[in-house]
Motif scaffolding. Structure first.
Motif, PDB file in Angstrom:
ATOM      1  N   LYS A 129      -3.738   7.659  -2.910  1.00  0.00           N
ATOM      2  CA  LYS A 129      -2.733   7.464  -1.773  1.00  0.00           C
ATOM      3  C   LYS A 129      -1.513   6.893  -2.057  1.00  0.00           C
ATOM      4  O   LYS A 129      -0.435   7.247  -1.510  1.00  0.00           O
ATOM      5  CB  LYS A 129      -3.557   6.777  -0.517  1.00  0.00           C
ATOM      6  CG  LYS A 129      -2.983   6.457   0.720  1.00  0.00           C
ATOM      7  CD  LYS A 129      -3.431   5.585   1.559  1.00  0.00           C
ATOM      8  CE  LYS A 129      -2.590   5.182   2.856  1.00  0.00           C
ATOM      9  NZ  LYS A 129      -3.519   4.216   3.844  1.00  0.00           N
ATOM     10  N   ASN A 130      -1.635   5.903  -2.704  1.00  0.00           N
ATOM     11  CA  ASN A 130      -0.548   5.005  -3.328  1.00  0.00           C
ATOM     12  C   ASN A 130       0.385   5.923  -4.176  1.00  0.00           C
ATOM     13  O   ASN A 130       1.631   5.604  -4.025  1.00  0.00           O
ATOM     14  CB  ASN A 130      -0.866   3.548  -3.656  1.00  0.00           C
ATOM     15  CG  ASN A 130      -1.150   2.809  -2.528  1.00  0.00           C
ATOM     16  OD1 ASN A 130      -0.464   2.303  -1.755  1.00  0.00           O
ATOM     17  ND2 ASN A 130      -2.506   2.445  -2.151  1.00  0.00           N
TER      18      ASN A 130
ATOM     19  N   TYR B 207      -4.129  -2.050  -8.745  1.00  0.00           N
ATOM     20  CA  TYR B 207      -5.259  -2.717  -8.437  1.00  0.00           C
ATOM     21  C   TYR B 207      -6.133  -2.183  -7.195  1.00  0.00           C
ATOM     22  O   TYR B 207      -6.718  -2.953  -6.817  1.00  0.00           O
ATOM     23  CB  TYR B 207      -4.801  -4.093  -7.693  1.00  0.00           C
ATOM     24  CG  TYR B 207      -3.861  -4.907  -9.027  1.00  0.00           C
ATOM     25  CD1 TYR B 207      -4.915  -5.710 -10.161  1.00  0.00           C
ATOM     26  CD2 TYR B 207      -2.705  -5.399  -8.976  1.00  0.00           C
ATOM     27  CE1 TYR B 207      -3.984  -6.262 -11.260  1.00  0.00           C
ATOM     28  CE2 TYR B 207      -2.368  -6.059 -10.184  1.00  0.00           C
ATOM     29  CZ  TYR B 207      -2.811  -6.525 -10.883  1.00  0.00           C
ATOM     30  OH  TYR B 207      -2.182  -7.217 -12.204  1.00  0.00           O
ATOM     31  N   GLY B 208      -5.650  -0.867  -7.194  1.00  0.00           N
ATOM     32  CA  GLY B 208      -6.395  -0.436  -5.912  1.00  0.00           C
ATOM     33  C   GLY B 208      -7.934  -0.246  -6.042  1.00  0.00           C
ATOM     34  O   GLY B 208      -8.477  -0.206  -7.158  1.00  0.00           O
ATOM     35  N   ILE B 209      -8.512  -0.678  -4.766  1.00  0.00           N
ATOM     36  CA  ILE B 209     -10.146  -1.008  -5.012  1.00  0.00           C
ATOM     37  C   ILE B 209     -10.866   0.220  -5.321  1.00  0.00           C
ATOM     38  O   ILE B 209     -12.094   0.249  -5.585  1.00  0.00           O
ATOM     39  CB  ILE B 209     -10.697  -1.498  -3.830  1.00  0.00           C
ATOM     40  CG1 ILE B 209     -10.490  -0.619  -2.457  1.00  0.00           C
ATOM     41  CG2 ILE B 209      -9.918  -2.838  -3.496  1.00  0.00           C
ATOM     42  CD1 ILE B 209     -11.225  -1.359  -1.245  1.00  0.00           C
ATOM     43  N   ASN B 210     -10.470   1.507  -5.092  1.00  0.00           N
ATOM     44  CA  ASN B 210     -10.851   2.768  -5.288  1.00  0.00           C
ATOM     45  C   ASN B 210     -10.099   3.941  -5.746  1.00  0.00           C
ATOM     46  O   ASN B 210      -8.834   3.702  -5.591  1.00  0.00           O
ATOM     47  CB  ASN B 210     -12.061   3.236  -4.217  1.00  0.00           C
ATOM     48  CG  ASN B 210     -11.469   3.371  -2.900  1.00  0.00           C
ATOM     49  OD1 ASN B 210     -10.322   4.023  -2.833  1.00  0.00           O
ATOM     50  ND2 ASN B 210     -11.964   2.612  -1.831  1.00  0.00           N
TER      51      ASN B 210
ATOM     52  N   MET C 228       8.537   1.294  -3.713  1.00  0.00           N
ATOM     53  CA  MET C 228       8.094   1.711  -5.083  1.00  0.00           C
ATOM     54  C   MET C 228       7.302   0.470  -5.972  1.00  0.00           C
ATOM     55  O   MET C 228       6.209   0.665  -6.381  1.00  0.00           O
ATOM     56  CB  MET C 228       9.196   2.329  -5.640  1.00  0.00           C
ATOM     57  CG  MET C 228       9.691   3.651  -5.576  1.00  0.00           C
ATOM     58  SD  MET C 228      11.320   3.798  -6.446  1.00  0.00           S
ATOM     59  CE  MET C 228      11.012   3.456  -7.964  1.00  0.00           C
ATOM     60  N   GLU C 229       7.662  -0.658  -5.682  1.00  0.00           N
ATOM     61  CA  GLU C 229       7.046  -1.679  -6.246  1.00  0.00           C
ATOM     62  C   GLU C 229       5.862  -2.062  -5.662  1.00  0.00           C
ATOM     63  O   GLU C 229       4.996  -2.441  -6.351  1.00  0.00           O
ATOM     64  CB  GLU C 229       8.225  -3.189  -6.224  1.00  0.00           C
ATOM     65  CG  GLU C 229       9.419  -2.891  -7.179  1.00  0.00           C
ATOM     66  CD  GLU C 229       8.968  -2.836  -8.521  1.00  0.00           C
ATOM     67  OE1 GLU C 229       8.150  -3.248  -9.018  1.00  0.00           O
ATOM     68  OE2 GLU C 229       9.699  -1.850  -9.239  1.00  0.00           O
ATOM     69  N   TYR C 230       5.738  -1.903  -4.250  1.00  0.00           N
ATOM     70  CA  TYR C 230       4.595  -2.290  -3.767  1.00  0.00           C
ATOM     71  C   TYR C 230       3.543  -1.156  -4.115  1.00  0.00           C
ATOM     72  O   TYR C 230       2.263  -1.481  -4.284  1.00  0.00           O
ATOM     73  CB  TYR C 230       4.651  -2.267  -2.184  1.00  0.00           C
ATOM     74  CG  TYR C 230       3.581  -2.241  -1.199  1.00  0.00           C
ATOM     75  CD1 TYR C 230       2.814  -3.306  -1.159  1.00  0.00           C
ATOM     76  CD2 TYR C 230       3.312  -1.109  -0.392  1.00  0.00           C
ATOM     77  CE1 TYR C 230       1.515  -3.218  -0.504  1.00  0.00           C
ATOM     78  CE2 TYR C 230       2.308  -1.034   0.412  1.00  0.00           C
ATOM     79  CZ  TYR C 230       1.292  -2.193   0.320  1.00  0.00           C
ATOM     80  OH  TYR C 230       0.123  -2.000   1.023  1.00  0.00           O
ATOM     81  N   ARG C 231       3.872   0.130  -3.984  1.00  0.00           N
ATOM     82  CA  ARG C 231       3.014   1.144  -4.365  1.00  0.00           C
ATOM     83  C   ARG C 231       2.404   0.982  -5.808  1.00  0.00           C
ATOM     84  O   ARG C 231       1.333   1.251  -6.085  1.00  0.00           O
ATOM     85  CB  ARG C 231       3.802   2.523  -3.906  1.00  0.00           C
ATOM     86  CG  ARG C 231       4.001   2.730  -2.604  1.00  0.00           C
ATOM     87  CD  ARG C 231       3.083   2.669  -2.065  1.00  0.00           C
ATOM     88  NE  ARG C 231       3.427   2.823  -0.290  1.00  0.00           N
ATOM     89  CZ  ARG C 231       2.600   2.586   0.807  1.00  0.00           C
ATOM     90  NH1 ARG C 231       1.331   2.641   0.709  1.00  0.00           N
ATOM     91  NH2 ARG C 231       2.910   2.927   1.862  1.00  0.00           N
ATOM     92  N   LYS C 232       3.418   0.687  -6.701  1.00  0.00           N
ATOM     93  CA  LYS C 232       2.681   0.211  -7.962  1.00  0.00           C
ATOM     94  C   LYS C 232       1.846  -0.904  -8.209  1.00  0.00           C
ATOM     95  O   LYS C 232       0.774  -0.407  -8.900  1.00  0.00           O
ATOM     96  CB  LYS C 232       4.319   0.082  -9.178  1.00  0.00           C
ATOM     97  CG  LYS C 232       4.909   1.129  -9.465  1.00  0.00           C
ATOM     98  CD  LYS C 232       6.456   0.552  -9.582  1.00  0.00           C
ATOM     99  CE  LYS C 232       6.331  -0.047 -10.790  1.00  0.00           C
ATOM    100  NZ  LYS C 232       7.698  -0.629 -11.180  1.00  0.00           N
TER     101      LYS C 232
END
Length: 304
Positions: free
Chosen positions: A246-247, A237-240, A228-232
């Motif tokens: 997806k996350n 900060y996702g590049i698009n 969960m922490e990783y996906r948050k």
């Protein structure tokens, strides 16, 4: 004289494969490294091995023991002691080509910049085949660019600038979870630094049947808070937009595994999370199905 590189190895009941790794390290063309081993509660003869190797005094060796807490806990402990400019993790069932340390140090000296977080290079199998594909023909990139734009495939070898890495600690750590998702830190590093890209082979890999690589679905299910922490962070900060959605889907699935139905409470991207709910539920069902399928195959003797 202080060494340039720390080779960090977390291990758990791997006395047989550790011999091969040790042989590869004492054969390095450059001995400008130290080997730091965190024994994560082994019940075999691992401790006796290291007593013998320390007595041989062929390479600089540090050995620490902890009760079984998982790979991330081992890495957290190691980072308390790592004081070299660079460090890399070589798992206990892998080993290094004879010139790997020499190539790492030389590449770093020639190419490092003020914004360099380290080096990303290649893993290969014993037959010389690259794990996944080679890296793109560029000099530097963030981890997110490699994964989300260049579609990097296969495990790679990461060599970190120790001071840069420690700047983004501590990890989110959950004592009731063993298999944490450690890629969390890459996304934070990406905001300020880039990795140098090298298509040299720095590690020879061999995956064990009981290793982490063979238990991805179980890791996903059994360590949902970490995921969960990783996906948050990836949503934030996702590049698009595609990466963020997806996350968000994975975030919803991990929330379900954690028994947390309040998807929005800590989500940094609530609109994406709302759109992701039905897909996250389906992903959760799919992962449970894959775990059951793999368990059934093991029971039937189709997996050794």
């Amino acid at each position: 004289m202080k060494k340039s590189v720390t080779i960090f190895t977390p291990t758990y009941n791997r006395e047989k494969t550790l011999v091969r790794l040790y042989d590869s390290l004492r054969s390095q063309t450059s001995q400008d490294f130290k080997w730091m081993v965190i024994d994560d509660g082994s019940a075999d003869n691992t401790a006796a091995l290291f007593e013998r190797w320390k007595a041989e005094n062929v390479i600089e060796l540090e050995y620490y023991y902890q009760t079984n807490k998982g790979k991330l806990a081992a890495q957290i402990l190691a980072l308390d002691y790592i004081d070299t400019e660079l460090f890399t993790c070589i798992d206990s069932d892998d080993y290094m080509p004879a010139d790997a340390v020499e190539k790492i140090i030389e590449f770093w000296k020639i190419n490092k910049k003020s914004n360099s977080a380290g080096i990303i290079g290649l893993d290969s199998y014993e037959d010389g085949k690259i794990a996944g594909k080679k890296l793109p023909d560029i000099t530097e990139a963030t981890y997110s660019e490699l994964v989300d734009h260049y579609k990097m495939e296969g495990d790679k070898k990461y060599i970190f600038d120790t001071l840069v890495y420690k700047k983004f600690l501590p990890y989110p750590y959950f004592e009731d979870e063993i298999f944490h998702e450690v890629s969390w830190i890459f996304t934070l590093i990406d905001q300020e630094y880039k990795f140098l890209i090298s298509n040299e082979i720095y590690c020879i890999v061999e995956y064990q049947q009981d290793g982490l690589s063979n238990g991805l679905y179980k890791r996903y299910k059994n360590s949902p808070k970490s995921f969960m922490e990783y996906r948050k962070v990836k949503m934030q900060y996702g590049i698009n937009k595609k990466v963020k959605l997806k996350n968000a889907i994975h975030y919803v699935s991990s929330c379900l595994f954690a028994g947390n139905w309040n998807f929005f409470k800590n989500s940094p991207a609530k609109t994406y999370t709302l759109a992701a709910i039905p897909f996250g539920i389906l992903l959760n069902i799919y992962i449970n199905y894959k775990i059951k399928q793999n368990t059934d195959r093991i029971k039937q003797g189709k997996l050794n």
